[in-house]
Design a protein around this motif. Sequence first.
Motif, PDB file in Angstrom:
ATOM      1  N   ILE A  93      29.026 -36.667-135.186  1.00  0.00           N
ATOM      2  CA  ILE A  93      29.086 -37.247-133.847  1.00  0.00           C
ATOM      3  C   ILE A  93      28.842 -36.163-132.798  1.00  0.00           C
ATOM      4  O   ILE A  93      29.096 -34.981-133.044  1.00  0.00           O
ATOM      5  N   ARG A  94      28.323 -36.586-131.645  1.00  0.00           N
ATOM      6  CA  ARG A  94      28.236 -35.712-130.481  1.00  0.00           C
ATOM      7  C   ARG A  94      29.392 -36.060-129.570  1.00  0.00           C
ATOM      8  O   ARG A  94      29.598 -37.228-129.225  1.00  0.00           O
ATOM      9  N   LEU A  95      30.144 -35.048-129.200  1.00  0.00           N
ATOM     10  CA  LEU A  95      31.390 -35.255-128.476  1.00  0.00           C
ATOM     11  C   LEU A  95      31.363 -34.518-127.148  1.00  0.00           C
ATOM     12  O   LEU A  95      31.156 -33.299-127.104  1.00  0.00           O
ATOM     13  N   ASP A  96      31.532 -35.260-126.056  1.00  0.00           N
ATOM     14  CA  ASP A  96      31.758 -34.649-124.742  1.00  0.00           C
ATOM     15  C   ASP A  96      33.261 -34.583-124.545  1.00  0.00           C
ATOM     16  O   ASP A  96      33.943 -35.619-124.510  1.00  0.00           O
ATOM     17  N   TYR A  97      33.769 -33.359-124.404  1.00  0.00           N
ATOM     18  CA  TYR A  97      35.214 -33.157-124.453  1.00  0.00           C
ATOM     19  C   TYR A  97      35.684 -32.240-123.333  1.00  0.00           C
ATOM     20  O   TYR A  97      35.004 -31.274-122.979  1.00  0.00           O
ATOM     21  N   ALA A  98      36.838 -32.553-122.785  1.00  0.00           N
ATOM     22  CA  ALA A  98      37.459 -31.707-121.760  1.00  0.00           C
ATOM     23  C   ALA A  98      38.764 -31.152-122.315  1.00  0.00           C
ATOM     24  O   ALA A  98      39.613 -31.921-122.790  1.00  0.00           O
ATOM     25  N   ASP A  99      38.937 -29.842-122.255  1.00  0.00           N
ATOM     26  CA  ASP A  99      40.180 -29.264-122.759  1.00  0.00           C
ATOM     27  C   ASP A  99      41.318 -29.475-121.759  1.00  0.00           C
ATOM     28  O   ASP A  99      41.132 -30.113-120.710  1.00  0.00           O
ATOM     29  N   LYS A 100      42.495 -28.925-122.067  1.00  0.00           N
ATOM     30  CA  LYS A 100      43.661 -29.184-121.217  1.00  0.00           C
ATOM     31  C   LYS A 100      43.498 -28.603-119.814  1.00  0.00           C
ATOM     32  O   LYS A 100      44.174 -29.030-118.875  1.00  0.00           O
ATOM     33  N   ALA A 101      42.581 -27.640-119.661  1.00  0.00           N
ATOM     34  CA  ALA A 101      42.316 -27.068-118.334  1.00  0.00           C
ATOM     35  C   ALA A 101      41.227 -27.834-117.594  1.00  0.00           C
ATOM     36  O   ALA A 101      40.902 -27.501-116.448  1.00  0.00           O
ATOM     37  N   GLY A 102      40.656 -28.852-118.267  1.00  0.00           N
ATOM     38  CA  GLY A 102      39.615 -29.643-117.629  1.00  0.00           C
ATOM     39  C   GLY A 102      38.215 -29.116-117.830  1.00  0.00           C
ATOM     40  O   GLY A 102      37.254 -29.663-117.277  1.00  0.00           O
ATOM     41  N   VAL A 103      38.071 -28.048-118.627  1.00  0.00           N
ATOM     42  CA  VAL A 103      36.753 -27.478-118.887  1.00  0.00           C
ATOM     43  C   VAL A 103      36.017 -28.371-119.883  1.00  0.00           C
ATOM     44  O   VAL A 103      36.513 -28.626-120.991  1.00  0.00           O
ATOM     45  N   ALA A 104      34.822 -28.827-119.503  1.00  0.00           N
ATOM     46  CA  ALA A 104      34.070 -29.758-120.337  1.00  0.00           C
ATOM     47  C   ALA A 104      33.085 -29.018-121.236  1.00  0.00           C
ATOM     48  O   ALA A 104      32.459 -28.036-120.822  1.00  0.00           O
ATOM     49  N   THR A 105      32.966 -29.484-122.480  1.00  0.00           N
ATOM     50  CA  THR A 105      31.977 -28.949-123.419  1.00  0.00           C
ATOM     51  C   THR A 105      31.348 -30.107-124.194  1.00  0.00           C
ATOM     52  O   THR A 105      31.930 -31.198-124.272  1.00  0.00           O
TER      53      THR A 105
END
Length: 229
Positions: A148-160
């Motif tokens: 899968i391709r995942l657009d994800y934001a960590d707990k600091a809000g940084v998106a990858t």
Amino acid sequence: MSRSARLLGILQAMQGRRRPVTAQALAEAAGVSLRTLYRDIETLRGQGAAIEGEAGLGYLLRPGFFLPPLAFDEEEAEALLLGLRWVARRGDPDLAEAAESAFGKLAAILPPAVEAAASGSGLVPAAGPGQVAPLAALRQAMRQESKIRLDYADKAGVATRRVVWPLAVGFFTGAEVLAAWCELRQDHRHFRLDRMQAVALLPDRLPRRRAVLLAEWRLAQAIEAPDRN
């Protein structure tokens, strides 16, 4: 115990086992002698039961063999109904609908006294975060063994944006978490479903069977595989 009940009990004792069950263990569970147990095994085979093995090696019920509805006691029925209620509250729409359907089927085959005791037990599962949109896509990807391709934001809000191999979804008190192999990090990573901004199934298949990858993840995390015996 009637002979028919004894024969069903022997099948139930073998159901779901990955390793052969010894004749001695089956005989003790059924409360009969080894000689009677061997006769019962041949009777079951003659009636179409897919039993593999022989005396001295043990017996195994071939996967896929249909076993009639099992008889559950109050504790077992309560556990099953509670689990189905939990899935109905925490699953995506398709999974919740399947849980409701299974709940109805199970309730229909239980003796009235057992069903009444289990349904009225007072055990009510709490509703969870309910991240149903990514859960449906993740279940499909795991079933198809696809990346899968995942657009994800960590707990600091940084998106990858990452390509991951979905292995399992864990349901915890405060969150639902995907365990996966991350191609960006070249390691196992865990992603909260409520931080997933987009999930897209890719045509690429996993490089190995998900069961193998899942076993590698368990080993890396020092998690023991569930024992079905």
